[in-house]
Motif scaffolding. Structure first.
Motif, PDB file in Angstrom:
ATOM      1  N   LEU A 173       4.502   9.967  -7.367  1.00  0.00           N
ATOM      2  CA  LEU A 173       5.532  10.243  -8.375  1.00  0.00           C
ATOM      3  C   LEU A 173       4.901  10.469  -9.750  1.00  0.00           C
ATOM      4  O   LEU A 173       5.323  11.364 -10.497  1.00  0.00           O
ATOM      5  N   VAL A 174       3.888   9.691 -10.065  1.00  0.00           N
ATOM      6  CA  VAL A 174       3.179   9.888 -11.331  1.00  0.00           C
ATOM      7  C   VAL A 174       2.484  11.246 -11.340  1.00  0.00           C
ATOM      8  O   VAL A 174       2.550  11.993 -12.326  1.00  0.00           O
ATOM      9  N   LYS A 175       1.823  11.580 -10.253  1.00  0.00           N
ATOM     10  CA  LYS A 175       1.117  12.854 -10.151  1.00  0.00           C
ATOM     11  C   LYS A 175       2.069  14.036 -10.313  1.00  0.00           C
ATOM     12  O   LYS A 175       1.727  15.048 -10.938  1.00  0.00           O
ATOM     13  N   LEU A 176       3.267  13.914  -9.765  1.00  0.00           N
ATOM     14  CA  LEU A 176       4.232  15.002  -9.843  1.00  0.00           C
ATOM     15  C   LEU A 176       4.791  15.163 -11.253  1.00  0.00           C
ATOM     16  O   LEU A 176       5.330  16.227 -11.576  1.00  0.00           O
ATOM     17  N   GLY A 177       4.710  14.122 -12.061  1.00  0.00           N
ATOM     18  CA  GLY A 177       5.146  14.235 -13.437  1.00  0.00           C
ATOM     19  C   GLY A 177       6.405  13.480 -13.789  1.00  0.00           C
ATOM     20  O   GLY A 177       6.980  13.682 -14.874  1.00  0.00           O
ATOM     21  N   PHE A 178       6.862  12.582 -12.928  1.00  0.00           N
ATOM     22  CA  PHE A 178       8.046  11.783 -13.249  1.00  0.00           C
ATOM     23  C   PHE A 178       7.685  10.739 -14.298  1.00  0.00           C
ATOM     24  O   PHE A 178       6.683  10.033 -14.172  1.00  0.00           O
ATOM     25  N   LYS A 179       8.514  10.625 -15.323  1.00  0.00           N
ATOM     26  CA  LYS A 179       8.245   9.721 -16.437  1.00  0.00           C
ATOM     27  C   LYS A 179       9.063   8.432 -16.363  1.00  0.00           C
ATOM     28  O   LYS A 179       8.679   7.436 -16.972  1.00  0.00           O
ATOM     29  N   ASP A 180      10.206   8.453 -15.693  1.00  0.00           N
ATOM     30  CA  ASP A 180      10.990   7.244 -15.432  1.00  0.00           C
ATOM     31  C   ASP A 180      10.942   6.984 -13.931  1.00  0.00           C
ATOM     32  O   ASP A 180      11.363   7.846 -13.138  1.00  0.00           O
ATOM     33  N   ILE A 181      10.421   5.835 -13.531  1.00  0.00           N
ATOM     34  CA  ILE A 181      10.278   5.518 -12.108  1.00  0.00           C
ATOM     35  C   ILE A 181      10.816   4.115 -11.870  1.00  0.00           C
ATOM     36  O   ILE A 181      10.288   3.137 -12.405  1.00  0.00           O
TER      37      ILE A 181
ATOM     38  N   CYS B   1       5.267   7.057   4.070  1.00  0.00           N
ATOM     39  CA  CYS B   1       5.761   5.848   3.405  1.00  0.00           C
ATOM     40  C   CYS B   1       7.142   5.420   3.909  1.00  0.00           C
ATOM     41  O   CYS B   1       7.471   4.230   3.876  1.00  0.00           O
ATOM     42  N   THR B   2       7.940   6.364   4.355  1.00  0.00           N
ATOM     43  CA  THR B   2       9.304   6.038   4.789  1.00  0.00           C
ATOM     44  C   THR B   2       9.468   6.018   6.302  1.00  0.00           C
ATOM     45  O   THR B   2      10.458   5.494   6.808  1.00  0.00           O
ATOM     46  N   ASP B   3       8.516   6.609   7.010  1.00  0.00           N
ATOM     47  CA  ASP B   3       8.615   6.755   8.469  1.00  0.00           C
ATOM     48  C   ASP B   3       9.857   7.554   8.850  1.00  0.00           C
ATOM     49  O   ASP B   3      10.485   7.299   9.878  1.00  0.00           O
ATOM     50  N   ILE B   4      10.207   8.532   8.008  1.00  0.00           N
ATOM     51  CA  ILE B   4      11.333   9.427   8.273  1.00  0.00           C
ATOM     52  C   ILE B   4      10.802  10.855   8.326  1.00  0.00           C
ATOM     53  O   ILE B   4      10.144  11.310   7.380  1.00  0.00           O
ATOM     54  N   SER B   5      11.065  11.555   9.407  1.00  0.00           N
ATOM     55  CA  SER B   5      10.603  12.932   9.553  1.00  0.00           C
ATOM     56  C   SER B   5      11.441  13.870   8.689  1.00  0.00           C
ATOM     57  O   SER B   5      12.633  13.639   8.469  1.00  0.00           O
ATOM     58  N   THR B   6      10.813  14.921   8.233  1.00  0.00           N
ATOM     59  CA  THR B   6      11.502  15.928   7.428  1.00  0.00           C
ATOM     60  C   THR B   6      12.144  16.959   8.342  1.00  0.00           C
ATOM     61  O   THR B   6      11.486  17.514   9.223  1.00  0.00           O
ATOM     62  N   HIS B   7      13.431  17.205   8.123  1.00  0.00           N
ATOM     63  CA  HIS B   7      14.116  18.216   8.920  1.00  0.00           C
ATOM     64  C   HIS B   7      13.489  19.581   8.659  1.00  0.00           C
ATOM     65  O   HIS B   7      13.181  19.920   7.513  1.00  0.00           O
ATOM     66  N   PRO B   8      13.248  20.381   9.695  1.00  0.00           N
ATOM     67  CA  PRO B   8      12.591  21.688   9.479  1.00  0.00           C
ATOM     68  C   PRO B   8      13.385  22.630   8.586  1.00  0.00           C
ATOM     69  O   PRO B   8      12.833  23.591   8.058  1.00  0.00           O
TER      70      PRO B   8
ATOM     71  N   ASP C  76       0.832  -1.212   0.000  1.00  0.00           N
ATOM     72  CA  ASP C  76       0.000   0.000   0.000  1.00  0.00           C
ATOM     73  C   ASP C  76       0.863   1.258   0.000  1.00  0.00           C
ATOM     74  O   ASP C  76       0.555   2.240  -0.692  1.00  0.00           O
ATOM     75  N   GLN C  77       1.938   1.246   0.788  1.00  0.00           N
ATOM     76  CA  GLN C  77       2.829   2.403   0.816  1.00  0.00           C
ATOM     77  C   GLN C  77       3.530   2.593  -0.526  1.00  0.00           C
ATOM     78  O   GLN C  77       3.661   3.720  -1.020  1.00  0.00           O
ATOM     79  N   LYS C  78       3.974   1.492  -1.132  1.00  0.00           N
ATOM     80  CA  LYS C  78       4.612   1.587  -2.444  1.00  0.00           C
ATOM     81  C   LYS C  78       3.644   2.161  -3.477  1.00  0.00           C
ATOM     82  O   LYS C  78       4.017   3.003  -4.293  1.00  0.00           O
ATOM     83  N   GLN C  79       2.404   1.687  -3.427  1.00  0.00           N
ATOM     84  CA  GLN C  79       1.425   2.177  -4.386  1.00  0.00           C
ATOM     85  C   GLN C  79       1.168   3.664  -4.191  1.00  0.00           C
ATOM     86  O   GLN C  79       1.058   4.431  -5.162  1.00  0.00           O
ATOM     87  N   ARG C  80       1.082   4.074  -2.931  1.00  0.00           N
ATOM     88  CA  ARG C  80       0.828   5.487  -2.638  1.00  0.00           C
ATOM     89  C   ARG C  80       1.981   6.350  -3.143  1.00  0.00           C
ATOM     90  O   ARG C  80       1.766   7.412  -3.745  1.00  0.00           O
TER      91      ARG C  80
ATOM     92  N   THR D 228       3.249  12.495   2.322  1.00  0.00           N
ATOM     93  CA  THR D 228       3.287  11.164   1.703  1.00  0.00           C
ATOM     94  C   THR D 228       4.634  10.495   1.929  1.00  0.00           C
ATOM     95  O   THR D 228       4.702   9.309   2.288  1.00  0.00           O
ATOM     96  N   VAL D 229       5.714  11.238   1.716  1.00  0.00           N
ATOM     97  CA  VAL D 229       7.049  10.665   1.904  1.00  0.00           C
ATOM     98  C   VAL D 229       7.250  10.243   3.354  1.00  0.00           C
ATOM     99  O   VAL D 229       7.778   9.164   3.637  1.00  0.00           O
ATOM    100  N   GLU D 230       6.819  11.070   4.282  1.00  0.00           N
ATOM    101  CA  GLU D 230       6.967  10.718   5.701  1.00  0.00           C
ATOM    102  C   GLU D 230       6.145   9.485   6.052  1.00  0.00           C
ATOM    103  O   GLU D 230       6.603   8.612   6.800  1.00  0.00           O
TER     104      GLU D 230
END
Length: 562
Positions: free
Chosen positions: A60-68, A313-320, A51-55, A309-311
């Motif tokens: 990535l598709v929504k953002l416009g990446f063409k090679d994934i 799916c990865t369980d990593i917090s974003t540095h402020p 589920d996390q991979k799909q999300r 979404t990244v947080e």
């Protein structure tokens, strides 16, 4: 000592006298490849579930990446299953190529093509290590042995692809640990692979040059890329890709200089998640281009959704302080920064080119709000405090009152610690300058002018009203003269400013006044329906700070009415 720099040797730079990349500028975005679902996933303590991979894939598709790059299906059953899910459930848009990684081993390559069966477009990414340390200490092979591994891998990739002509195949080869590989040998291996794949005959080929470990300054990496571009066969028929890591903290810089040096394509991850210190951050490099007026070819306007979404799916917090994405990257606490931002924003017109001090891009482009830009703590100054009052309450302060009130706010911050919010700033302003004691509330005034000047008749106070009469060149001077006479004080008006307020407020005017009474300074402000009422009330409130009618003293000549 265990901390001993003498165990290391400096990375040997490229002997190059014809560098061209330092004189170039980036004019367009490269082809991006997002490797979050492989490189980024392998770096997690707890790898992503389906589920996390799909999300993340959908983002990535929504953002416009063409090679994934979606995984390593030959090495992991979850990766294999996810690849099948995307293909069988038709979740891959027609303009997106999925990429999968495999080592140059036949059984793994066979399994890889099994995972890709039925795909519309796919990149098969094969690799083997080529660096000196890998050859000598890991594999125990000479250069010829390494070339054999690469060539055999390329041959197997081509053979299996020919068995599935319904898929539009692209082949990608990486000499892993490229930065630790002799350049002439790297080119030898690449040319050997391309002799099998034949990009000159129309096969879509990507040659990926990874800084698997970042070993040098970015300029040396750029030299390596330019050297390969100058010496590799079939350069015009292949796409040169780079895959930088952040061991030295320069992953983005290395990728940017690699683009100058001739790279066509860049691999990385959102937020730079990856092994060790991480992969090159796609958000940072794309936004760097955006800030230079270059279309990044991806849409990063919904930064809050990206971070969430990244947080998740990865369980990593974003540095402020993470570039562009962190909570505080557009926030100024410093007084001088706040003052400069406030002045620039005040001068800026909607259609102007963005040119605001301390803000490399408009925060609104990423869905951020201006109320995040200036925040107040003990390090803040007059500009920030003034900006908050203007933005949130439509209150404009003269410079002299900005300086004075900022000290009030700073004292509050130093006493209570931490950040001061907008409501607290407004409360402090009301308490210090706006609050009117009922004994000094303006009730009415009457002004008329003749040859002698302005005659003022003012009533104030509740429930008992005090009437004052005075004369001067203007209303303020007339009332000040009356207050001086009636209360026996030395009163001088040092400054006063009037401001019209915007629509939607109960009051239409703000007045600020600074007085010297008996050699002491007092400041006050007032809101009213008109500028004269506001100014006279501010004058009365300023005097009230020195005199109290509660002191059982009635003015000698005041007419008192009930």
């Amino acid at each position: 000592m265990s901390f001993n720099h003498q165990k290391y040797v400096a990375f040997k730079p490229v002997s190059k006298t014809n560098r061209r990349w330092p004189d170039r500028v980036i004019e367009q975005a490269p082809q991006w490849c997002a490797v979050d679902l492989r490189d980024g996933n392998q770096a997690l303590i707890k790898p992503m579930n389906v589920d996390q991979k799909q999300r993340l894939f959908d983002l990535l598709v929504k953002l416009g990446f063409k090679d994934i790059e979606i995984g390593f299906p030959a090495a992991s059953q979850p990766d294999f299953d996810f690849c099948r899910k995307l293909i069988e459930e038709k979740r891959i848009p027609d303009d997106v190529r999925i990429q999968v990684l495999t080592q140059a081993r036949q059984e793994l390559i066979a399994r890889t093509f099994e995972a890709l069966k039925g795909a519309n477009k796919a990149i098969v990414h094969v690799y083997n290590s080529t660096s000196t340390v890998q050859r000598e200490q890991v594999f125990g092979l000479d250069k010829a042995g390494i070339v054999d591994i690469a060539v055999n891998g390329a041959r197997w990739v081509k053979e299996y692809a020919e068995q599935a002509p319904e898929t539009q195949w692209a082949f990608q080869y990486s000499p892993e640990s490229f930065t630790g590989t002799e350049l002439d040998f790297a080119v030898e291996v690449i040319d050997s692979v391309n002799q099998v794949w034949r990009p000159d005959l129309g096969q879509d080929v990507i040659i990926n040059l990874p800084a698997t470990v970042e070993m040098s300054t970015p300029n040396v990496f750029a030299d390596q890329i330019e050297w390969v571009c100058d010496h590799v066969n079939h350069r015009e028929h292949i796409s040169i890709s780079v895959h930088t890591h952040n061991d030295r903290g320069c992953g983005v810089a290395a990728a940017e200089l690699a683009i100058l040096a001739g790279a066509d394509r860049v691999e990385g991850t959102l937020m730079g998640n990856g092994e060790r210190t991480g992969n090159m951050d796609l958000i940072t490099i794309a936004m760097n281009l955006y800030s230079q007026g270059i279309d990044p070819k991806v849409d990063l306007s919904g930064m809050a959704e990206i971070v969430e979404t990244v947080e998740a799916c990865t369980d990593i917090s974003t540095h402020p302080r993470h570039p562009y994405a962190g909570d505080l990257v557009f926030t100024a606490f410093s007084g001088s920064h706040q003052d400069a931002i406030r002045k620039c924003l005040a001068l800026r017109k909607p259609d102007d080119i963005w040119n605001v001090a301390y803000l490399p891009i408009d925060p609104a482009d990423l869905g951020r709000h201006y109320d995040e830009v200036v925040r107040i703590n003990s390090q803040s100054g007059k500009g920030g405090v003034a900006y908050i009052l203007e933005r949130d309450y439509d209150i404009t302060l003269p410079r002299w009152l900005q300086i004075e009130f900022s000290k009030v706010v700073q004292a509050e911050a130093e006493t209570n610690g931490g950040e001061i919010d907008s409501l607290t700033i407004h409360r402090l302003f009301e308490e210090k300058y706006l609050n009117v004691h009922s004994d000094w509330a303006l009730v009415s005034y009457d002004l008329h002018r003749d040859e002698a000047g302005v005659h003022a008749d003012v009533r104030f106070g509740s429930p008992t009203q005090v009437q004052l009469k005075g004369q001067g060149s203007g209303a303020v001077e007339a009332v000040a003269e009356a207050l001086t006479a009636e209360f026996g004080i030395e009163l001088a008006v040092e400054a006063y400013d009037e401001f019209a307020l915007g629509e939607g407020t109960k009051a239409n005017a703000l007045a600020c006044i600074r007085l010297r009474i008996n050699n002491q300074h007092y400041s006050a402000a007032a809101l009213a329906e008109d500028t004269t009422s506001a100014t006279l009330q501010a004058l009365l409130s300023g005097v009230a700070q020195q005199i109290s009618l509660d002191a059982q003293r009635q003015p000698a000549h005041a007419a008192v009415t009930q």
